[in-house]
Scaffold this motif. Structure first.
Motif, short mmCIF file in Angstrom:
data_model
loop_
_atom_site.label_atom_id
_atom_site.label_comp_id
_atom_site.label_asym_id
_atom_site.label_seq_id
_atom_site.Cartn_x
_atom_site.Cartn_y
_atom_site.Cartn_z
N GLU A 239 116.11 -117.30 -35.31
CA GLU A 239 116.28 -118.61 -34.67
C GLU A 239 116.07 -119.72 -35.69
O GLU A 239 115.04 -119.77 -36.36
N ILE A 240 117.05 -120.61 -35.78
CA ILE A 240 116.93 -121.81 -36.60
C ILE A 240 116.40 -122.92 -35.69
O ILE A 240 117.05 -123.32 -34.74
N LYS A 241 115.20 -123.39 -36.00
CA LYS A 241 114.62 -124.45 -35.18
C LYS A 241 115.04 -125.81 -35.71
O LYS A 241 114.59 -126.25 -36.77
N MET A 242 115.91 -126.48 -34.98
CA MET A 242 116.31 -127.84 -35.31
C MET A 242 115.47 -128.88 -34.58
O MET A 242 115.25 -129.98 -35.06
N GLY A 243 115.02 -128.53 -33.38
CA GLY A 243 114.25 -129.48 -32.58
C GLY A 243 113.38 -128.76 -31.57
O GLY A 243 113.55 -127.57 -31.32
N GLN A 244 112.45 -129.51 -30.99
CA GLN A 244 111.51 -128.97 -30.01
C GLN A 244 111.35 -129.98 -28.89
O GLN A 244 111.25 -131.18 -29.14
N GLY A 245 111.30 -129.50 -27.66
CA GLY A 245 111.28 -130.39 -26.51
C GLY A 245 110.09 -131.32 -26.46
O GLY A 245 110.19 -132.46 -26.00
N ALA A 246 108.92 -130.84 -26.91
CA ALA A 246 107.71 -131.66 -26.83
C ALA A 246 107.69 -132.76 -27.87
O ALA A 246 106.93 -133.73 -27.73
N LYS A 247 108.51 -132.62 -28.92
CA LYS A 247 108.51 -133.65 -29.97
C LYS A 247 109.88 -133.73 -30.64
O LYS A 247 110.03 -133.40 -31.81
N PRO A 248 110.90 -134.19 -29.88
CA PRO A 248 112.25 -134.31 -30.46
C PRO A 248 112.26 -135.30 -31.62
O PRO A 248 111.59 -136.34 -31.58
N GLY A 249 112.99 -134.96 -32.66
CA GLY A 249 113.20 -135.89 -33.75
C GLY A 249 112.08 -135.97 -34.76
O GLY A 249 112.19 -136.74 -35.72
N ILE A 250 111.01 -135.20 -34.58
CA ILE A 250 109.93 -135.22 -35.57
C ILE A 250 109.58 -133.78 -35.96
O ILE A 250 109.99 -132.83 -35.30
N GLY A 251 108.83 -133.64 -37.02
CA GLY A 251 108.45 -132.32 -37.51
C GLY A 251 107.14 -131.83 -36.92
O GLY A 251 106.62 -132.40 -35.95
N GLY A 252 106.59 -130.78 -37.53
CA GLY A 252 105.35 -130.21 -37.06
C GLY A 252 104.23 -130.39 -38.07
O GLY A 252 104.46 -130.72 -39.23
N HIS A 253 103.00 -130.15 -37.61
CA HIS A 253 101.85 -130.32 -38.50
C HIS A 253 100.74 -129.39 -38.02
O HIS A 253 100.23 -129.54 -36.90
N LEU A 254 100.41 -128.41 -38.87
CA LEU A 254 99.25 -127.57 -38.60
C LEU A 254 98.17 -127.97 -39.60
O LEU A 254 98.38 -127.85 -40.82
N PRO A 255 97.03 -128.48 -39.13
CA PRO A 255 96.01 -128.99 -40.04
C PRO A 255 95.50 -127.93 -41.02
O PRO A 255 95.44 -126.74 -40.70
N GLY A 256 95.09 -128.39 -42.20
CA GLY A 256 94.62 -127.49 -43.24
C GLY A 256 93.43 -126.65 -42.83
O GLY A 256 93.25 -125.53 -43.32
N LYS A 257 92.60 -127.16 -41.91
CA LYS A 257 91.43 -126.39 -41.49
C LYS A 257 91.82 -125.12 -40.75
O LYS A 257 90.98 -124.21 -40.60
N LYS A 258 93.06 -125.05 -40.27
CA LYS A 258 93.54 -123.83 -39.60
C LYS A 258 94.25 -122.89 -40.56
O LYS A 258 94.57 -121.76 -40.21
N ILE A 259 94.54 -123.36 -41.78
CA ILE A 259 95.25 -122.54 -42.75
C ILE A 259 94.21 -121.73 -43.53
O ILE A 259 93.78 -122.10 -44.63
N VAL A 260 93.78 -120.65 -42.93
CA VAL A 260 92.76 -119.81 -43.53
C VAL A 260 93.18 -118.34 -43.42
O VAL A 260 93.96 -117.97 -42.55
N GLY A 261 92.66 -117.52 -44.32
CA GLY A 261 92.82 -116.07 -44.23
C GLY A 261 94.24 -115.61 -44.01
O GLY A 261 95.16 -115.94 -44.78
#
Length: 501
Positions: A239-261
């Protein structure tokens, strides 16, 4: 100095005649709303920390707790309600963007609730699903416009790659990182047992879940997190994700504190680094560019997997879908503005995009009018809450639906809408080890299987009531729907008649 103290939105009511000071509530609350005062020998609560997740209420052995909506209020004002005032206070104090979780809560029309389903009586008798076969299996992918035969009259097997599902429901994209490993495993195991699919989201696929690859849709988003050859080969579709219903027209962000292990390794980025997905794919600025990526992915996987393009439901969605149908994509996924998410800017979530019902109807009509409806399958998501919503979506033109929030609720989610903090008390939208282990995949996956099994029975019952014995016969069959309380324009877009006609 400004005084902007905000009274707690919820109040924790403790019945001290029942409370035995077992301290379960204190141990279970990740927000630290409960505390034991040893010198007083009693439990106390900080209402300001309560997010109404119901964890303490559910586990209290003596039923000593309940959470109520605070009756403290601002002066009545139809224009400036309490929510608007609270939000201004928060932004005035922080200077930050408001974040929210789990779908649009505003009081916009829910069109599924304003449609009813037709039923058969005499001339077209109903079908009893307990005694007669009912077909809920579907195939997703491009369908040939005609049957071709060889010189001996045998049908040529020239079908492109398809996804075969036991029922018209799949689990929508939720990334490893936004939800826990245990939640991902639960969805993967449920999909495998049910004969349907779950979606990795844009965070890659944990190596321990590759064994569920035949029931996995792998996603390629703008950040390309976790995308590599083995990942693409592992899934049943891409699946190529071009958009998402909860936030059309913007990207995503997963905070660095969750980028572990494991999340860091799976996404292939350093620990502590924010995972920021750009709003656009920086190699896609036209349908021609999208076509290039579609065929690059097909080439990379030797044309063995269908390619899905996921877009948000926006005002020109029908024209966009028309272009995607000509791009070589096999499936179009459309996500409505009520779709859930782990975190989105509140203003985007609540005010951008359109309802999935209107988007679906307009896309299906546009593709039919252009004679290219069979070039692609249509999958829709964005607050599919019950089997009735599934049936209505199929009748409006969908081949299949994505569900996300409903599956998480089956896992134990109580919609406290606090996902973006990473403190999910139910072990779903969190990466804290002490919280993750609260979700047992052995139990969780079975609950999801039970939910889908129940929905499948209900879908068969509704189909039988309509006198239809195959879900394919319902696709786009809008004669089976009637509107209640809708205006002429809404009925026109939905392509249905008003009840009584």
């Amino acid at each position: 100095m400004a005084v902007d103290y905000l009274y707690p939105e919820y109040e924790i009511i403790r019945n001290y005649d029942r409370c035995i000071n077992c301290r379960v509530c204190e141990r279970q609350c990740s927000n630290e709303a409960h505390e034991y005062l040893g010198d007083m020998g009693k439990m106390v609560s900080d209402d300001a920390k309560c997010v109404n997740c119901h964890r303490c209420v559910s586990l209290c052995p003596t039923r000593a707790l309940k959470i109520v909506k605070s009756d403290h209020t601002f002066k009545a004002n139809a224009n400036w309600d309490a929510a608007k005032i609270r939000e201004i206070y928060k932004q005035a104090a922080s200077g930050g963007v408001l974040l929210s979780s789990m779908g649009n809560p505003e009081n916009f029309p829910v069109y599924f609730d304003k449609m009813v389903i037709n039923a058969s009586q005499v001339t077209n008798p109903s079908i009893d699903p307990l005694r007669e076969p009912m077909e809920t299996r579907i195939h997703l992918g491009a369908k040939p416009s005609k049957i071709e035969r060889d010189k001996n009259g045998r049908i040529r097997k020239n079908l492109p790659p398809h996804l075969k599902l036991s029922m018209p429901v799949m689990f929508s994209a939720m990334s490893f990182g936004s939800i826990s490993y245990n939640a991902h495993e639960s969805l993967a195991r449920a999909a495998a047992e049910l004969g349907i699919y779950y979606n990795t989201g844009e965070g890659g696929l944990h190596e321990d879940l590759y064994k569920y690859g035949s029931n996995t849709i792998v996603q390629v988003a703008s950040g390309r997190f976790g995308v590599h050859r083995k990942y693409l080969d592992s899934g049943a579709a891409i699946e190529i994700k071009m958009g998402q219903g909860a936030k059309p027209g913007i990207g995503g962000h997963l905070p660095g504190k969750k980028i572990v292990g494991d999340i860091s390794r799976t996404r292939m980025i350093p620990e502590g680094t924010d995972a920021i997905s750009p709003a656009p794919h920086h190699d896609i600025y036209s349908i021609e560019d999208l076509r290039q990526l579609v065929y690059s992915l097909k080439e990379a996987t030797r044309y063995t997997k269908p390619v899905i393009v996921k877009i948000a439901a926006v005002h020109n969605v029908a024209a966009i879908a028309s272009g995607i149908a000509r791009s070589g994509a096999d499936i179009i996924a459309i996500d409505g503005f009520r779709g859930g998410t782990g975190a989105a800017p509140t203003r985007i979530r609540d005010h951008v995009g359109i309802p999935i019902e209107l988007a679906l109807a307009s896309v299906d009509k546009r593709l039919r009018d252009e004679g290219i409806r069979d070039n692609v399958s249509i999958v829709v998501g964005g607050s599919i809450r019950s089997s009735a919503d599934v049936v209505k979506a199929v009748a409006l033109g969908a081949d299949c639906v994505y569900i996300g929030t409903a599956a998480l609720i089956a896992l134990g989610c109580h919609l406290c809408r606090n996902c973006h903090t990473g403190k999910c008390n139910w072990g779903i939208a969190t990466q804290r080890e002490d919280l993750v282990k609260r979700l047992n995949p052995d139990i969780g996956y079975k609950r999801v299987v039970n939910l889908m099994t129940a929905w499948q029975h209900e879908i068969k019952e509704m189909m039988g009531g309509m006198g239809i014995n195959a879900i394919e016969s319902l696709r786009g069959n809008r004669l089976m729907l009637r509107g209640v309380g809708l205006n002429e324009k809404e009925l026109e877009i939905l392509g249905i008649k008003h009840a009584g006609e």
